[in-house]
Write a protein that holds these residues in place. Sequence first.
Motif, PDB file in Angstrom:
ATOM      1  N   ASN A  94       0.807  -1.223   0.000  1.00  0.00           N
ATOM      2  CA  ASN A  94       0.000   0.000   0.000  1.00  0.00           C
ATOM      3  C   ASN A  94       0.840   1.274   0.000  1.00  0.00           C
ATOM      4  O   ASN A  94       0.311   2.359   0.177  1.00  0.00           O
ATOM      5  CB  ASN A  94      -0.956   0.004   1.195  1.00  0.00           C
ATOM      6  N   ALA A 122      -5.046  -4.431  -0.925  1.00  0.00           N
ATOM      7  CA  ALA A 122      -4.308  -3.249  -0.473  1.00  0.00           C
ATOM      8  C   ALA A 122      -4.267  -2.155  -1.527  1.00  0.00           C
ATOM      9  O   ALA A 122      -4.194  -0.968  -1.190  1.00  0.00           O
ATOM     10  CB  ALA A 122      -2.890  -3.656  -0.072  1.00  0.00           C
ATOM     11  N   ARG A 123      -4.334  -2.528  -2.799  1.00  0.00           N
ATOM     12  CA  ARG A 123      -4.207  -1.535  -3.861  1.00  0.00           C
ATOM     13  C   ARG A 123      -5.538  -1.143  -4.482  1.00  0.00           C
ATOM     14  O   ARG A 123      -5.650  -0.084  -5.109  1.00  0.00           O
ATOM     15  CB  ARG A 123      -3.271  -2.065  -4.961  1.00  0.00           C
ATOM     16  N   ASN A 156      -4.949   2.934  -7.892  1.00  0.00           N
ATOM     17  CA  ASN A 156      -5.334   1.541  -7.641  1.00  0.00           C
ATOM     18  C   ASN A 156      -4.855   0.660  -8.789  1.00  0.00           C
ATOM     19  O   ASN A 156      -5.636   0.105  -9.553  1.00  0.00           O
ATOM     20  CB  ASN A 156      -6.839   1.410  -7.445  1.00  0.00           C
TER      21      ASN A 156
END
Length: 535
Positions: A94, A122-123, A156
């Motif tokens: 992240n 996390a992304r 993202n």
Amino acid sequence: RPHRQLTPSAPATPIPRPPPPGGEMAPCCPAESTKPAFIGIFGAIVGGFAVSAVFFLLSFSSITAPALPFPVVTATTTNLSALSTPAQPETMYNRPIWKSPARGSRMPSPRAFRLTRDMVRARARDGVIVVTFGNYAFMDFILTWVRHLTGLGVDNLLVGAMDTKLLRQLYLTGVPVFDMGSRMVTEDVGWGSPTFHKMGREKVLLINELLPFGYELLMCDTDMVWLKNPLPYLARYPSADLLTSSDQVIPTVTDDSLENWREVTGAYNIGIFHWRPTEPAKRLAKDWKDLVISDDKIWDQNAFNDLVHTVFGQPVQGEDELVYSYDGKLKLGVLPASIFCSGHTYFVQGMHQQLRLEPYAVHTTFQYAGTEGKRHRLREAMLFFDQPSYYDSPGGFLSFRPNIPKRMLLDGAHTVESHFALVNYQMKQIRTALAMASLLKRTLVMPPLWCRLDRMWFGHPGVMEGTMTRQPFLCPMDHVFEVHVMLKDLPEEEFGPRIDFREYTFLENPSLPKQVTLCSLQAFHLYPETRWLVP
């Protein structure tokens, strides 16, 4: 760099060196008197080597982040979902994009780069992950791809590395990367080669690996760039299982709605497409994987098109822009080629400009010089991010203003004869400019090129019927020159010295250093009628 002066500069005056203290050089001392000092110096040197060796062994596994090839984007759009969630401890998953690992830290173990649900979680933002992949030969394309997205506030994203060299470099640069386990070669594989088709199969495998994680997937090739955040557009069609780009060159709509799927004749292009983790999409991905694995001669894009058209033609009730396809349950939409542009609709037709639309993306298809041609087209459009060294030239730059008679551009019918008369007239001027650049040891800034007819790899009537191509039109350099051949290191004894060149928009690029811009005002203008140069 400033332009090289045509008049030789005056030789530099040698700077006199002062005599040693005391005037003349002192005579050498006897060897016997230097032994104690020599032993002490020798011991110090040996001790220094020993300490250095220990330090080297201790720090062998440490890493140092390299300098970024372009300025870091700091102005980004704040993600609302990030504000509503408590802050999480920073990890390699992240970490903010472009933030390099701490100086002196160790490279994580290979296990840390495996693609997992936790990594994607996390992304991802708002349930969406944007993914591309490639090998080290495409690192500059990947960095350009990431730079455009982060400039739009989209973070993202994940990049799949097909070789360990790319994996390491992206990690050091601060780009979120995972290991695809491909062990791919680091060189450019070339379109249509067996390795190229192997890369296509890796894409299919990757989609099958990502969809079970439950996130929407925007899968992209590395030879495209984002010009506008696509996520709000994709969210306009929440019931679509799959939204795909296409090779459509004739517009079926004039606004920013999806293409009229009934009129689309071009193949669906898998360089940009958006998957939702629905059951029909997962079944399609699995059948696609099984099909390309069963026969290594099948092109992944052809296999995709065949599967999608297995059952096709029933509109989705209440959503006429979507069509049932594949198994009769998968809801498909075709992204408009006017704003999710191909290499033809963007670089040749300028369809988005004629329809007064804002493009979301451009994919460097429909071009004729391999990877070098793709890179050059993005440079012509000032969409490619190069290293600072690209804007430097040891001998300076040479530019000229082409002189094209109006009659050659506009008069008469657009025929093969009038097209080549126009093209050859420009090539003669460029040939003279290349000779001048070679003599002056400068880099030639190419002029814009005008064409009357399009270039295609199949027979066509000059300009494809139904397209928005104007005549004459500003054509990409690969329509006239073999860009990839011009960039090859060919034997000098056979082909002569290499003459470097830049794209015609080079002097207008915002990335160009200010001092080069100032020097460009002193560029020369070439007049073919008189064959002479004036400042």
